[in-house]
Design an enzyme around this catalytic site. Sequence first.
Site, PDB file in Angstrom:
ATOM      1  N   PHE A 161      23.834  35.647  27.017  1.00 30.16           N
ATOM      2  CA  PHE A 161      24.341  34.805  28.103  1.00 30.16           C
ATOM      3  C   PHE A 161      24.974  33.494  27.634  1.00 30.16           C
ATOM      4  O   PHE A 161      25.291  32.639  28.466  1.00 30.16           O
ATOM      5  CB  PHE A 161      23.247  34.471  29.134  1.00 30.16           C
ATOM      6  CG  PHE A 161      22.890  35.620  30.028  1.00 30.16           C
ATOM      7  CD1 PHE A 161      23.859  36.250  30.805  1.00 30.16           C
ATOM      8  CD2 PHE A 161      21.593  36.094  30.085  1.00 30.16           C
ATOM      9  CE1 PHE A 161      23.539  37.309  31.632  1.00 30.16           C
ATOM     10  CE2 PHE A 161      21.250  37.155  30.907  1.00 30.16           C
ATOM     11  CZ  PHE A 161      22.234  37.765  31.675  1.00 30.16           C
ATOM     12  N   ASP A 162      25.175  33.288  26.331  1.00 27.91           N
ATOM     13  CA  ASP A 162      25.821  32.045  25.892  1.00 27.91           C
ATOM     14  C   ASP A 162      26.579  32.258  24.583  1.00 27.91           C
ATOM     15  O   ASP A 162      26.486  31.450  23.656  1.00 27.91           O
ATOM     16  CB  ASP A 162      24.789  30.931  25.729  1.00 27.91           C
ATOM     17  CG  ASP A 162      25.406  29.535  25.836  1.00 27.91           C
ATOM     18  OD1 ASP A 162      26.529  29.420  26.388  1.00 27.91           O
ATOM     19  OD2 ASP A 162      24.770  28.565  25.378  1.00 27.91           O
ATOM     20  N   ILE A 163      27.348  33.354  24.511  1.00 27.13           N
ATOM     21  CA  ILE A 163      28.182  33.616  23.345  1.00 27.13           C
ATOM     22  C   ILE A 163      29.375  32.665  23.376  1.00 27.13           C
ATOM     23  O   ILE A 163      30.150  32.646  24.327  1.00 27.13           O
ATOM     24  CB  ILE A 163      28.676  35.076  23.338  1.00 27.13           C
ATOM     25  CG1 ILE A 163      27.484  36.050  23.271  1.00 27.13           C
ATOM     26  CG2 ILE A 163      29.634  35.314  22.180  1.00 27.13           C
ATOM     27  CD1 ILE A 163      26.675  35.944  22.003  1.00 27.13           C
ATOM     28  N   THR A 212      28.141  28.902  29.663  1.00 25.79           N
ATOM     29  CA  THR A 212      28.929  27.713  29.380  1.00 25.79           C
ATOM     30  C   THR A 212      30.303  27.862  30.011  1.00 25.79           C
ATOM     31  O   THR A 212      30.931  28.919  29.892  1.00 25.79           O
ATOM     32  CB  THR A 212      29.073  27.511  27.858  1.00 25.79           C
ATOM     33  OG1 THR A 212      27.774  27.332  27.282  1.00 25.79           O
ATOM     34  CG2 THR A 212      29.903  26.266  27.555  1.00 25.79           C
TER      35      THR A 212
END
Length: 294
Positions: free
Chosen positions: A98-100, A139
């Site tokens: 969920f935050d690559i 992000t």
Amino acid sequence: MLVNSKNNTGEEFINEVSTIGRIHHVNVVKLVGFCAEGQQRALVYEYMANGSLDKYIFSSSNGPNHKFSLDKLVDIAIGIARGIDYLHNGCDMQILHFDIKPHNILLDHNFNPKISDFGLAKLYPRDNKFVSLSVARGTIGYIAPELISRSFGIISHKSDVYSFGMLLLEMAGGRRNSNPKIENTSQVYYPSWIYDKLINNMVKHDAVEVDTSIVIDKGEKKLCMIGLWCIQMSPSDRPSMSQVIDMLEGDVYSLQMPPKPFFTEPIQIPQEMSYLHSGDEELTTISEDVDEIN
């Protein structure tokens, strides 16, 4: 150091640490220890000598004086894809990151990439067809549209695929996917602009100019085309990470040009629904009233 951990009990913290501690993959950063005292929590990962990927792919007068060769750039992309595919398919429980983003891709002494920062990651049974979240996570610039509104589709491992696609486009062109400071408004949203450039030039030239100072050759063109497949608005239209690996390892001429996603500008996040942490762009968005799966 972990922040905002007041709602995380000691048992939950230990469960998270023990789960991440069992992950062993060449393209996932290794957890070597942790510390918990009162409400303060810390995770200790292996040291990555060359820092994060964002320092190398975005041009900056203060950044490292290093430029990757095209072969190395593709190797880094393949390594990241293999790491994400392992999280999705190689563990007992499916791990969604969920935050690559470039900041969370660390480089070792040989510039081999490793996925880091599992602060937003969640674990789910591998047979789950969709994921229920009470809050969206990610992000701005990399967050998949279905995390903002379920009208775009269900949340699944394809949400990480979307973020990876944005990362590929940034790696290929050396600029952030959305830059409102650019004078030419037609160039503000990078994915839409690069799609138009590919369409206009792919028949005429093997090299595609995407900036006044950047020319994308056939290898970087491959990264762009795969990235555009990954950021299709509907999750069902995006490839899986195993398919992405096959595309990255294949020939650019075997790739079909993806349909243009129906966006022409970045997804707008309603102001009343979003919260930005100070000093960064991490996003927490209130969504449907659905119990979160731990």
